[in-house]
Design a protein around this motif. Structure first.
Motif, PDB file in Angstrom:
ATOM      1  N   GLY A  21       1.820  -4.308 -20.819  1.00  7.76           N
ATOM      2  CA  GLY A  21       1.638  -3.591 -19.562  1.00  7.76           C
ATOM      3  C   GLY A  21       2.814  -2.706 -19.171  1.00  7.76           C
ATOM      4  N   THR A  22       3.905  -2.772 -19.897  1.00  7.23           N
ATOM      5  CA  THR A  22       5.074  -1.939 -19.607  1.00  7.23           C
ATOM      6  C   THR A  22       4.730  -0.467 -19.809  1.00  7.23           C
ATOM      7  OG1 THR A  22       6.562  -3.673 -20.371  1.00  7.23           O
ATOM      8  CG2 THR A  22       7.478  -1.460 -20.247  1.00  7.23           C
ATOM      9  N   VAL A  23       5.008   0.353 -18.793  1.00 11.22           N
ATOM     10  CA  VAL A  23       4.768   1.798 -18.898  1.00 11.22           C
ATOM     11  C   VAL A  23       5.920   2.421 -19.681  1.00 11.22           C
ATOM     12  CG1 VAL A  23       4.585   3.962 -17.602  1.00 11.22           C
ATOM     13  CG2 VAL A  23       3.457   1.896 -16.751  1.00 11.22           C
ATOM     14  N   PHE A  24       5.588   3.138 -20.761  1.00 14.75           N
ATOM     15  CA  PHE A  24       6.625   3.802 -21.560  1.00 14.75           C
ATOM     16  C   PHE A  24       6.698   5.294 -21.287  1.00 14.75           C
ATOM     17  CE2 PHE A  24       2.937   3.754 -24.393  1.00 14.75           C
ATOM     18  CZ  PHE A  24       2.867   5.074 -24.807  1.00 14.75           C
ATOM     19  N   ASP A  25       5.639   5.871 -20.695  1.00 13.76           N
ATOM     20  CA  ASP A  25       5.658   7.297 -20.381  1.00 13.76           C
ATOM     21  C   ASP A  25       4.491   7.611 -19.465  1.00 13.76           C
ATOM     22  OD1 ASP A  25       6.561   9.923 -20.414  1.00 13.76           O
ATOM     23  OD2 ASP A  25       5.696  10.406 -22.361  1.00 13.76           O
ATOM     24  N   SER A  26       4.660   8.638 -18.626  1.00 13.64           N
ATOM     25  CA  SER A  26       3.585   9.047 -17.737  1.00 13.64           C
ATOM     26  C   SER A  26       3.805  10.482 -17.280  1.00 13.64           C
ATOM     27  CB  SER A  26       3.532   8.133 -16.503  1.00 13.64           C
ATOM     28  OG  SER A  26       2.468   8.515 -15.659  1.00 13.64           O
ATOM     29  N   SER A  27       2.693  11.191 -17.083  1.00 14.41           N
ATOM     30  CA  SER A  27       2.773  12.541 -16.521  1.00 14.41           C
ATOM     31  C   SER A  27       2.526  12.509 -15.018  1.00 14.41           C
ATOM     32  CB  SER A  27       1.743  13.457 -17.186  1.00 14.41           C
ATOM     33  OG  SER A  27       0.428  13.048 -16.840  1.00 14.41           O
ATOM     34  N   ASP A  66      -1.878   2.338 -36.147  1.00 14.64           N
ATOM     35  CA  ASP A  66      -2.145   3.273 -37.248  1.00 14.64           C
ATOM     36  C   ASP A  66      -2.579   4.652 -36.767  1.00 14.64           C
ATOM     37  OD1 ASP A  66      -1.384   1.437 -39.142  1.00 14.64           O
ATOM     38  OD2 ASP A  66      -3.418   0.896 -39.721  1.00 14.64           O
ATOM     39  N   ASP A  67      -3.181   4.737 -35.564  1.00 13.82           N
ATOM     40  CA  ASP A  67      -3.591   6.019 -34.996  1.00 13.82           C
ATOM     41  C   ASP A  67      -2.602   6.525 -33.953  1.00 13.82           C
ATOM     42  OD1 ASP A  67      -5.912   6.294 -36.533  1.00 13.82           O
ATOM     43  OD2 ASP A  67      -7.089   5.107 -35.110  1.00 13.82           O
ATOM     44  N   ALA A  68      -1.487   5.797 -33.814  1.00 11.86           N
ATOM     45  CA  ALA A  68      -0.429   6.196 -32.879  1.00 11.86           C
ATOM     46  C   ALA A  68       0.775   6.660 -33.706  1.00 11.86           C
ATOM     47  CB  ALA A  68      -0.087   5.041 -31.940  1.00 11.86           C
ATOM     48  N   TYR A  69       1.829   5.853 -33.748  1.00 10.56           N
ATOM     49  CA  TYR A  69       3.036   6.229 -34.492  1.00 10.56           C
ATOM     50  C   TYR A  69       3.143   5.509 -35.821  1.00 10.56           C
ATOM     51  CZ  TYR A  69       4.303   8.666 -30.282  1.00 10.56           C
ATOM     52  OH  TYR A  69       4.297   9.525 -29.220  1.00 10.56           O
ATOM     53  N   GLY A  70       2.055   4.886 -36.252  1.00 11.58           N
ATOM     54  CA  GLY A  70       2.031   4.228 -37.552  1.00 11.58           C
ATOM     55  C   GLY A  70       2.689   2.862 -37.521  1.00 11.58           C
ATOM     56  N   PRO A  71       2.637   2.174 -38.651  1.00  5.68           N
ATOM     57  CA  PRO A  71       3.253   0.849 -38.729  1.00  5.68           C
ATOM     58  C   PRO A  71       4.779   0.974 -38.766  1.00  5.68           C
ATOM     59  CG  PRO A  71       2.462   1.517 -40.883  1.00  5.68           C
ATOM     60  CD  PRO A  71       2.018   2.583 -39.917  1.00  5.68           C
ATOM     61  N   LEU A 127       8.092   3.578 -30.984  1.00  5.84           N
ATOM     62  CA  LEU A 127       6.793   2.948 -30.706  1.00  5.84           C
ATOM     63  C   LEU A 127       6.020   2.617 -31.976  1.00  5.84           C
ATOM     64  CD1 LEU A 127       5.738   5.114 -27.633  1.00  5.84           C
ATOM     65  CD2 LEU A 127       6.693   2.799 -27.625  1.00  5.84           C
ATOM     66  N   ALA A 128       6.635   2.792 -33.140  1.00  5.70           N
ATOM     67  CA  ALA A 128       5.965   2.455 -34.400  1.00  5.70           C
ATOM     68  C   ALA A 128       5.608   0.970 -34.420  1.00  5.70           C
ATOM     69  CB  ALA A 128       6.860   2.791 -35.585  1.00  5.70           C
ATOM     70  N   GLY A 129       4.433   0.674 -34.944  1.00  7.97           N
ATOM     71  CA  GLY A 129       3.987  -0.705 -35.073  1.00  7.97           C
ATOM     72  C   GLY A 129       3.352  -1.275 -33.819  1.00  7.97           C
ATOM     73  N   GLN A 130       3.210  -0.457 -32.782  1.00  4.78           N
ATOM     74  CA  GLN A 130       2.658  -0.955 -31.521  1.00  4.78           C
ATOM     75  C   GLN A 130       1.332  -0.280 -31.189  1.00  4.78           C
ATOM     76  OE1 GLN A 130       5.356  -1.834 -28.283  1.00  4.78           O
ATOM     77  NE2 GLN A 130       7.022  -0.944 -29.477  1.00  4.78           N
ATOM     78  N   ASP A 131       0.395  -1.095 -30.709  1.00  2.00           N
ATOM     79  CA  ASP A 131      -0.836  -0.551 -30.143  1.00  2.00           C
ATOM     80  C   ASP A 131      -0.485  -0.022 -28.759  1.00  2.00           C
ATOM     81  OD1 ASP A 131      -2.101  -1.522 -32.406  1.00  2.00           O
ATOM     82  OD2 ASP A 131      -2.899  -3.296 -31.397  1.00  2.00           O
ATOM     83  N   LEU A 132      -1.022   1.134 -28.403  1.00  2.00           N
ATOM     84  CA  LEU A 132      -0.689   1.788 -27.140  1.00  2.00           C
ATOM     85  C   LEU A 132      -1.939   1.962 -26.294  1.00  2.00           C
ATOM     86  CD1 LEU A 132       1.600   4.599 -28.597  1.00  2.00           C
ATOM     87  CD2 LEU A 132       2.272   2.325 -27.806  1.00  2.00           C
ATOM     88  N   THR A 133      -1.812   1.711 -24.993  1.00  2.00           N
ATOM     89  CA  THR A 133      -2.920   1.896 -24.067  1.00  2.00           C
ATOM     90  C   THR A 133      -2.603   3.091 -23.177  1.00  2.00           C
ATOM     91  OG1 THR A 133      -3.479  -0.435 -24.092  1.00  2.00           O
ATOM     92  CG2 THR A 133      -4.279   0.834 -22.215  1.00  2.00           C
ATOM     93  N   PHE A 134      -3.571   3.983 -23.036  1.00  2.00           N
ATOM     94  CA  PHE A 134      -3.396   5.168 -22.203  1.00  2.00           C
ATOM     95  C   PHE A 134      -4.467   5.218 -21.125  1.00  2.00           C
ATOM     96  CE2 PHE A 134      -1.203   6.492 -26.029  1.00  2.00           C
ATOM     97  CZ  PHE A 134      -0.108   7.180 -25.537  1.00  2.00           C
ATOM     98  N   ASP A 135      -4.041   5.444 -19.886  1.00  2.00           N
ATOM     99  CA  ASP A 135      -4.946   5.810 -18.799  1.00  2.00           C
ATOM    100  C   ASP A 135      -4.962   7.329 -18.808  1.00  2.00           C
ATOM    101  OD1 ASP A 135      -5.257   3.129 -18.007  1.00  2.00           O
ATOM    102  OD2 ASP A 135      -3.460   3.225 -16.764  1.00  2.00           O
ATOM    103  N   LEU A 136      -6.135   7.910 -19.005  1.00  2.00           N
ATOM    104  CA  LEU A 136      -6.265   9.357 -19.173  1.00  2.00           C
ATOM    105  C   LEU A 136      -7.104   9.988 -18.073  1.00  2.00           C
ATOM    106  CD1 LEU A 136      -7.196   9.331 -22.972  1.00  2.00           C
ATOM    107  CD2 LEU A 136      -4.943   9.813 -21.998  1.00  2.00           C
ATOM    108  N   GLU A 137      -6.762  11.204 -17.710  1.00  2.00           N
ATOM    109  CA  GLU A 137      -7.589  12.038 -16.842  1.00  2.00           C
ATOM    110  C   GLU A 137      -7.575  13.439 -17.432  1.00  2.00           C
ATOM    111  OE1 GLU A 137      -7.744  14.125 -12.433  1.00  2.00           O
ATOM    112  OE2 GLU A 137      -6.040  12.854 -12.948  1.00  2.00           O
ATOM    113  N   LEU A 138      -8.755  13.914 -17.839  1.00  2.00           N
ATOM    114  CA  LEU A 138      -8.851  15.270 -18.369  1.00  2.00           C
ATOM    115  C   LEU A 138      -8.894  16.234 -17.188  1.00  2.00           C
ATOM    116  CD1 LEU A 138      -9.064  17.179 -20.755  1.00  2.00           C
ATOM    117  CD2 LEU A 138     -11.522  16.791 -20.782  1.00  2.00           C
ATOM    118  N   VAL A 139      -7.855  17.055 -17.073  1.00  2.00           N
ATOM    119  CA  VAL A 139      -7.676  17.930 -15.917  1.00  2.00           C
ATOM    120  C   VAL A 139      -8.332  19.295 -16.122  1.00  2.00           C
ATOM    121  CG1 VAL A 139      -5.950  19.086 -14.464  1.00  2.00           C
ATOM    122  CG2 VAL A 139      -5.532  16.759 -15.292  1.00  2.00           C
TER     123      VAL A 139
END
Length: 145
Positions: A21-27, A66-71, A127-139
């Motif tokens: 749940g730690t936020v690593f980045d946000s716009s 694997d679809d983020a920064y890889g292993p 962030l390699a090796g980590q699954d990442l969760t994104f809350d997205l809003e297409l603007v």
């Protein structure tokens, strides 16, 4: 299915979180990220998730490593002699360094461990090796001309 075509200019608000749940980045609180769809400037899973959205839509996606920064790759972690680092650099665990490769390219490494004789450097993306969760809003989507 979204309306994003190859070459479209896309604006997205996002919040990226680690599995704990730690936020690593946000716009949020600033301008949305802007990119051209298909130019592969972003991690593949992010671009794919956005491509399936419509303007104004919000969604949460989890992108596997694997679809983020890889292993995390052990071959990108090296231990070198401390005397290979210029003495004027005050090394600390966690600091980033720019290192010139034999082919002339610069890469960023992180000091992960050090003692009086050696320094361990990690060239993996943080962030390699980590699954990442994104809350997205297409603007916004601007179709290519």
């Amino acid at each position: 299915m979204g309306q994003i075509a190859e070459g479209s200019k896309v604006k997205v608000h996002y919040t990226g979180k680690l599995s704990d749940g730690t936020v690593f980045d946000s716009s949020r609180g600033s301008d949305p990220i802007e990119f051209v769809y298909g130019e592969k400037d972003l991690i593949p899973g992010f671009e794919k998730a956005v491509s399936e959205m419509s303007v104004g839509e919000h969604k949460t996606v989890t992108i596997p490593a694997d679809d983020a920064y890889g292993p995390h790759r052990d071959d990108l972690v090296v231990c070198i002699s401390r005397d290979q680092i210029p003495p004027e650099i005050n090394l600390e665990t966690g600091m980033s360094l720019r290192v010139k490769q034999p082919d002339g390219r610069d890469i960023t490494v992180v000091v992960t461990d050090l003692d009086e004789k050696s320094v361990t450097l990690d060239a993996n993306h943080p962030l390699a090796g980590q699954d990442l969760t994104f809350d997205l809003e297409l603007v916004e989507v601007t179709e290519k001309k």
